[in-house]
Scaffold this active site. Structure first.
Site, PDB file in Angstrom:
ATOM      1  N   ASN A  45     -12.498  -7.669   7.297  1.00 20.48           N
ATOM      2  CA  ASN A  45     -11.439  -7.254   6.360  1.00 20.48           C
ATOM      3  C   ASN A  45     -10.150  -6.877   7.096  1.00 20.48           C
ATOM      4  O   ASN A  45      -9.672  -5.738   6.999  1.00 20.48           O
ATOM      5  CB  ASN A  45     -11.912  -6.052   5.535  1.00 20.48           C
ATOM      6  CG  ASN A  45     -12.501  -6.485   4.209  1.00 20.48           C
ATOM      7  OD1 ASN A  45     -12.138  -7.529   3.664  1.00 20.48           O
ATOM      8  ND2 ASN A  45     -13.419  -5.696   3.690  1.00 20.48           N
ATOM      9  N   TYR A  76       0.818  -1.224   0.000  1.00 20.27           N
ATOM     10  CA  TYR A  76       0.000   0.000   0.000  1.00 20.27           C
ATOM     11  C   TYR A  76       0.843   1.262   0.000  1.00 20.27           C
ATOM     12  O   TYR A  76       1.884   1.320   0.652  1.00 20.27           O
ATOM     13  CB  TYR A  76      -0.859   0.057   1.265  1.00 20.27           C
ATOM     14  CG  TYR A  76      -1.830  -1.066   1.441  1.00 20.27           C
ATOM     15  CD1 TYR A  76      -2.805  -1.333   0.497  1.00 20.27           C
ATOM     16  CD2 TYR A  76      -1.803  -1.850   2.594  1.00 20.27           C
ATOM     17  CE1 TYR A  76      -3.728  -2.356   0.686  1.00 20.27           C
ATOM     18  CE2 TYR A  76      -2.718  -2.870   2.794  1.00 20.27           C
ATOM     19  CZ  TYR A  76      -3.660  -3.125   1.838  1.00 20.27           C
ATOM     20  OH  TYR A  76      -4.563  -4.141   2.025  1.00 20.27           O
ATOM     21  N   LYS A 107     -16.989 -17.255   6.273  1.00 17.75           N
ATOM     22  CA  LYS A 107     -16.586 -17.671   4.915  1.00 17.75           C
ATOM     23  C   LYS A 107     -15.517 -18.750   5.026  1.00 17.75           C
ATOM     24  O   LYS A 107     -14.495 -18.544   5.677  1.00 17.75           O
ATOM     25  CB  LYS A 107     -16.060 -16.453   4.151  1.00 17.75           C
ATOM     26  CG  LYS A 107     -17.144 -15.410   3.869  1.00 17.75           C
ATOM     27  CD  LYS A 107     -16.579 -14.121   3.331  1.00 17.75           C
ATOM     28  CE  LYS A 107     -16.020 -13.259   4.434  1.00 17.75           C
ATOM     29  NZ  LYS A 107     -15.570 -11.927   3.987  1.00 17.75           N
ATOM     30  N   ASP A 161     -15.591  -9.585  -0.901  1.00 23.25           N
ATOM     31  CA  ASP A 161     -16.471  -8.463  -1.257  1.00 23.25           C
ATOM     32  C   ASP A 161     -17.604  -8.973  -2.157  1.00 23.25           C
ATOM     33  O   ASP A 161     -18.759  -8.556  -2.018  1.00 23.25           O
ATOM     34  CB  ASP A 161     -15.685  -7.364  -1.978  1.00 23.25           C
ATOM     35  CG  ASP A 161     -14.525  -6.857  -1.129  1.00 23.25           C
ATOM     36  OD1 ASP A 161     -14.642  -6.897   0.113  1.00 23.25           O
ATOM     37  OD2 ASP A 161     -13.499  -6.452  -1.703  1.00 23.25           O
TER      38      ASP A 161
HETATM   39  O1  KDG Z   1     -11.199  -6.733  -0.457  1.00 19.41           O
HETATM   40  C1  KDG Z   1     -10.388  -6.364  -1.538  1.00 19.41           C
HETATM   41  C2  KDG Z   1      -9.474  -5.301  -1.035  1.00 19.41           C
HETATM   42  O2  KDG Z   1      -8.417  -5.905  -0.337  1.00 19.41           O
HETATM   43  C3  KDG Z   1      -8.878  -4.411  -2.037  1.00 19.41           C
HETATM   44  O3  KDG Z   1      -9.742  -4.015  -3.081  1.00 19.41           O
HETATM   45  C4  KDG Z   1      -8.080  -3.277  -1.499  1.00 19.41           C
HETATM   46  O4  KDG Z   1      -9.364  -2.186   0.166  1.00 19.41           O
HETATM   47  C5  KDG Z   1      -8.372  -2.787  -0.112  1.00 19.41           C
HETATM   48  C6  KDG Z   1      -7.442  -3.104   0.952  1.00 19.41           C
HETATM   49  O5  KDG Z   1      -7.403  -2.348   1.922  1.00 19.41           O
HETATM   50  O6  KDG Z   1      -6.746  -4.103   0.874  1.00 19.41           O
END
Ligand code: KDG
Length: 314
Positions: free
Chosen positions: A166, A104, A226, A259
């Site tokens: 997430n 990132y 999941k 997602d």
């Molecule tokens: O869920 C998919 C995401 O990992 C991706 O689109 C990017 O939002 C993101 C992340 O923070 O990893």
């Protein structure tokens, strides 16, 4: 047409054209990424009206994402253009098996400056569903406050809220803070969608029944764990069962499958499907999403979804 609100950080994403470590790649293809944006795109493709709350930098990445939001038909009422901070981006490797490497470039991005003020003007009248994830909780104290404010506002208006943990450990100062904060948010929501690996980190058990029981004890009425190729374990309102997954021969990239799953379950429930059928739809869209290199081009419109469901067996 059903109305949904979500908030998050969109990024420009460069996916390696060749297999190998990211530092050795010469060519990349540009996409957009962002877990909540993926969900917003998927829900919009299925005919829903989606308000996506975010902040974009006033830069080429921001303009690219903004154009895509418009082309997808997302409601722009929640999009702010920030002329101080940049739009984040990320690199993703190409792999032949397993999960890709993701790096990132999003620290101090425009979206990390989301705040409670961005939520105050969001009108939740006639909104049917709010979807949030653990990512904005990790971006900054202000973004975290924004997400908690959105959850609270939705709950006060009797709107169902779903939550996908997430987990992004690289965005958190430490694992303990991540687990505590993510579980705090999850406890306020109605449906929680952890992956089984995330559930292990968040609850201390890798058994799906124990993961669901953990969230039930926190007061969450529905947990759907999941299980990847094994489908999804549903524990909602006292009922427990497994919904098997669709088999996929050509997995290109697993990122974005969760997602897709959320898109299927949320849209299915909003379309009046039974919970079991909504989870079947979630599994289908998750499977469609793993067959493409980006994080959202596999998300179908109605015709593509129907064709997949007709042509594939669980
Ligand atoms: O869920 C998919 C995401 O990992 C991706 O689109 C990017 O939002 C993101 C992340 O923070 O990893």
């Amino acid at each position: 047409m059903k109305r949904i609100v979500t908030l998050g950080e969109p990024m420009t994403m460069f996916v390696a054209d060749e297999v190998g470590p990211l530092d050795e790649i010469d060519h990349y293809t540009k996409f957009v990424a962002g877990a909540e944006l993926n969900v917003a795109i998927g829900l919009a493709r299925l005919g829903n009206f989606v308000t996506y709350v975010t902040r974009l930098g006033d830069d080429p990445f921001g303009k690219y994402i903004h154009r895509l939001l418009r082309e997808t038909g997302l409601d722009e009422a929640g999009v702010a253009i920030d002329d101080t901070y940049p739009t984040g981006f990320q690199l993703k490797s190409k792999v032949t098996t397993g999960d890709p490497e993701v790096v990132y470039f999003r620290k101090n991005s425009a979206a990390s400056h989301l705040s409670r003020a961005d939520i105050e003007h969001i009108d939740l009248t006639n909104v049917h569903h709010v979807h949030v994830t653990g990512i904005p909780l990790a971006l900054s104290a202000d973004a975290r406050e924004a997400e908690f404010a959105l959850i609270k506002k939705a709950k006060e208006q009797g709107i169902r809220v779903s939550f996908d943990p997430n987990l992004r450990p690289s965005l958190w100062p430490d694992i303990e803070t991540m687990v505590e904060t993510v579980n705090q948010a999850a406890a306020l929501c109605d449906i929680v969608f952890p992956g089984v690996g995330e559930g292990a980190i968040l609850t201390g058990s890798s058994d799906e029944r124990a993961i669901a029981a953990f969230y039930r004890q926190l007061g969450v009425s529905g947990t759907i764990v999941k299980l990847g190729p094994h489908g999804a374990y549903v524990d909602v309102d006292g009922e427990q069962y497994v919904v098997p997954s669709f088999s996929v021969d050509d997995v290109v990239d697993t990122v974005g499958a969760g997602d897709g799953f959320a898109v299927g379950v949320i849209s299915g429930l909003l379309d009046g499907l039974s919970l079991r059928d909504a989870v079947v739809r979630g599994n289908a869209i998750g499977a469609m999403q793993v067959m493409v290199p980006g994080d959202n081009e596999g998300l179908p419109n109605q015709a593509q979804l129907s064709a997949f469901l007709t042509g594939h067996r669980v």
